[in-house]
Design an enzyme around this catalytic site. Structure first.
Site, PDB file in Angstrom:
ATOM      1  N   GLU A 132      -6.086 -10.499  -1.327  1.00  0.00           N
ATOM      2  CA  GLU A 132      -7.119 -10.350  -0.153  1.00  0.00           C
ATOM      3  C   GLU A 132      -8.616 -10.603  -0.423  1.00  0.00           C
ATOM      4  O   GLU A 132      -9.248  -9.458  -0.293  1.00  0.00           O
ATOM      5  CB  GLU A 132      -6.798  -9.203   0.770  1.00  0.00           C
ATOM      6  CG  GLU A 132      -5.244  -9.174   0.900  1.00  0.00           C
ATOM      7  CD  GLU A 132      -4.795  -7.929   1.667  1.00  0.00           C
ATOM      8  OE1 GLU A 132      -5.583  -7.140   2.150  1.00  0.00           O
ATOM      9  OE2 GLU A 132      -3.554  -7.688   1.932  1.00  0.00           O
TER      10      GLU A 132
ATOM     11  N   GLU B  75       0.630  -1.225  -0.026  1.00  0.00           N
ATOM     12  CA  GLU B  75      -0.069  -0.210   0.078  1.00  0.00           C
ATOM     13  C   GLU B  75       0.779   1.375  -0.019  1.00  0.00           C
ATOM     14  O   GLU B  75       0.494   2.159   0.955  1.00  0.00           O
ATOM     15  CB  GLU B  75      -0.900   0.004   1.210  1.00  0.00           C
ATOM     16  CG  GLU B  75      -1.828  -1.461   1.170  1.00  0.00           C
ATOM     17  CD  GLU B  75      -2.844  -1.395   2.516  1.00  0.00           C
ATOM     18  OE1 GLU B  75      -2.585  -0.434   3.504  1.00  0.00           O
ATOM     19  OE2 GLU B  75      -3.493  -2.110   2.422  1.00  0.00           O
TER      20      GLU B  75
HETATM   21  C1  XIL Z   1      -6.389  -6.220   8.310  1.00  0.00           C
HETATM   22  C2  XIL Z   1      -6.637  -7.540   9.149  1.00  0.00           C
HETATM   23  O1  XIL Z   1      -7.567  -8.483   8.406  1.00  0.00           O
HETATM   24  C3  XIL Z   1      -7.205  -7.048  10.671  1.00  0.00           C
HETATM   25  O2  XIL Z   1      -7.498  -8.221  11.443  1.00  0.00           O
HETATM   26  C4  XIL Z   1      -6.299  -6.214  11.280  1.00  0.00           C
HETATM   27  O3  XIL Z   1      -7.245  -5.717  12.358  1.00  0.00           O
HETATM   28  C5  XIL Z   1      -6.083  -4.998  10.277  1.00  0.00           C
HETATM   29  O4  XIL Z   1      -5.506  -5.464   9.046  1.00  0.00           O
HETATM   30  N1  XIL Z   1      -5.093  -4.662   3.676  1.00  0.00           N
HETATM   31  C6  XIL Z   1      -4.168  -5.443   4.108  1.00  0.00           C
HETATM   32  C7  XIL Z   1      -4.299  -6.322   5.462  1.00  0.00           C
HETATM   33  O5  XIL Z   1      -3.157  -5.502   3.813  1.00  0.00           O
HETATM   34  O6  XIL Z   1      -3.126  -6.428   6.241  1.00  0.00           O
HETATM   35  C8  XIL Z   1      -5.654  -5.880   6.321  1.00  0.00           C
HETATM   36  O7  XIL Z   1      -5.603  -6.798   7.311  1.00  0.00           O
HETATM   37  C9  XIL Z   1      -6.582  -5.468   5.231  1.00  0.00           C
HETATM   38  C10 XIL Z   1      -6.245  -4.197   4.261  1.00  0.00           C
END
Ligand code: XIL
Length: 487
Positions: free
Chosen positions: A389, A276
């Site tokens: 994701e 990101e």
């Molecule tokens: C999120 C997790 O799912 C949560 O449990 C945590 O509290 C915050 O992070 N993009 C990403 C992930 O790259 O690491 C994030 O994961 C969601 C958005």
């Protein structure tokens, strides 16, 4: 001399009186006194907190009865304080031999207290506490639609790409959940336990217990592991940047990557090296540029921080497949910026092999055409693509903004999905997998962000292919059907 002492004591007394007055405004203390109720969704189910705030001569005490399923427990909170319009207090719980510190802060609004609950270093959630008992439908224990599976999703796509799940397995997952994870998926991404703040909270502190257990569990179950994530603006402790000039911060980045990637060399097949880095939104003008986020990495090392991270990761494990991972990079100016950035990284000799499109989408607004074009664009640079994701919410927020969706429970969206909702979601997933399958030569892996509708950061928005009780939803066979279309 004596006079000075007296003056000093008077000043001290005055200071104490003033501080007390500020820290516990009687009006606020009265407003907050009495019963408040809040619901917190946890992986173990919903917990209902019935708080009781009492105020005696400026001293606040907080107690609660907590209901969870058919169990009840009494909690007496510690370190209760009223400061301005905010109350804070602490709950200590022990799980086995682990002590967990849960910190609460509540800000009083018109009709409710906005309560944030921070659970050790596991993250935080927000929920309103109200005077009336909140009403919430419990998650249905029987599926809304009975779905039959005749082919496992990982088998259906075995000639195309891997199918992954995300979670900090195996600790705190039920046997049934572990069974679902290893039966249906052949790849795993640690959801939180390898993030810098968790695995490397202080310069001299590493916490390998959970990551080691995850890698071992995955290996035993013949699942590949995708490491997440090395360099990110979020979930990274400030020590990386503290009192450091460029060289010191660079060395800290190198040490972090060397140790983590090195430890799992040959056991973790791919890594999200940088997560990101590009700003949200943007316009025609920023689309011509990399439009990098002004993160602490950026402040310390400038745009070169990405190249450095890839070089360090490649040196630590030359066989690992290295990713740039981001959300919303399939569309608009952010997509254009991602192309500018990737071209520069390749030109500068960064050992980057793939792009992770996170894929946090929402039923009804999935940008199918953008996604297909982005896959082709990245492939034209010679890069592989994974959907890293994936979740398609039924309602509520989408997008990958950390902070937007993070830990927040969108209100009023936890009602069970209707049959129409589930079918619309199934259709969205099917269309996505049709695109992924069409480009299976480019796509390495499609990983769902979570395991089921309970084990998801989008709790209440029913984003995954298993419901909260591990029953497959209509999306499951709809996706599997796409694997055999045209076979
Ligand atoms: C999120 C997790 O799912 C949560 O449990 C945590 O509290 C915050 O992070 N993009 C990403 C992930 O790259 O690491 C994030 O994961 C969601 C958005």
């Amino acid at each position: 001399m004596r006079k000075t002492v007296r003056l000093f004591l008077c000043t001290l007394l005055f200071a104490v009186v003033v501080t007390r007055g500020v820290s516990s405004r009687p009006a606020f203390a009265e407003e907050i006194a009495g019963q408040w109720h809040a619901l917190f969704d946890t992986p173990g189910g919903t917990q209902t907190y019935h708080f009781d705030f009492q105020n005696q001569d400026g001293e606040v005490t907080v107690k609660a009865v907590v209901e969870s399923g058919d169990q009840k427990r009494d909690v007496e909170f510690e370190e209760a304080k009223l400061v301005g319009d905010t109350v804070s207090f602490v709950e200590r719980r022990s799980f086995g031999n682990r002590e967990l510190r849960i910190e609460y802060t509540g800000k009083l609004g018109e009709k409710e207290i906005t309560m944030v609950r921070k659970i050790g270093d596991f993250g935080s959630q927000e929920s309103p506490a109200t005077r009336d008992l909140p009403k919430r439908e419990p998650a249905p224990t029987t599926p809304v639609v009975e779905v039959h599976i005749d082919r496992l999703i990982k088998d259906a796509f075995q000639d195309s790409f891997r199918i992954g799940t995300a979670g900090d397995f195996p600790a705190r997952y039920s046997d049934q959940e572990l069974q679902v994870a290893s039966e249906h998926f052949n790849a795993v991404t640690p959801e939180n336990c390898m993030k810098p703040e968790r695995v490397h909270p202080q310069e001299s502190t590493w916490r390998f217990e959970q990551p080691d257990a995850l890698v071992q569990w995955a290996t035993e179950n013949k699942m590949s592991v995708h490491g997440h994530t090395l360099v990110w603006h979020a979930q990274t402790d400030d020590w990386f940047f503290r009192d450091g000039d460029r060289e010191v911060v660079k060395q800290r980045m190198k040490d972090h990557i060397d140790t983590l990637v090195g430890r799992y060399k040959g056991k973790i097949q791919s890594w999200d090296v940088v997560n990101e880095a590009i700003n949200d939104g943007g316009n025609q003008e920023t689309g011509q540029t990399e439009n990098l986020r002004n993160s602490k990495w950026m402040q310390a090392l400038g745009p070169e921080f990405l190249t450095l991270a890839f070089k360090f990761a490649h040196a630590a494990d030359p066989d690992a497949i290295l990713y740039y991972n981001d959300y919303n990079i399939e569309s608009g100016p952010k997509h254009e910026s991602s192309m500018v950035l990737l071209r520069r990284l390749l030109k500068d000799g960064a050992p980057i092999h793939a792009v992770g499109i996170q894929g946090h989408w929402r039923t009804g607004s999935v940008p199918y055409e953008d996604i297909e074009k982005a896959i082709l664009d990245y492939s034209s640079l010679g890069l592989k693509v994974s959907i890293t994701e994936l979740d398609v919410t039924i309602r509520g927020a989408s997008g990958g903004q950390f902070g937007g969706g993070f830990g927040r429970r969108q209100r009023g969206n936890s009602t069970p999905p209707s049959v129409a909702d589930l079918n619309a979601q199934a259709e969205a997933y099917a269309k996505l997998f049709a695109i992924f399958r069409k480009h299976e030569d480019v796509i390495e892996r499609v990983t769902f962000w979570g395991l089921n509708d309970r084990r998801t950061w989008r709790f209440g928005q029913h984003p995954l292919v298993f419901d909260a009780n591990n029953h497959p939803k209509p999306a499951y066979p709809a996706i599997v059907n796409e694997a055999s279309r045209g076979e």
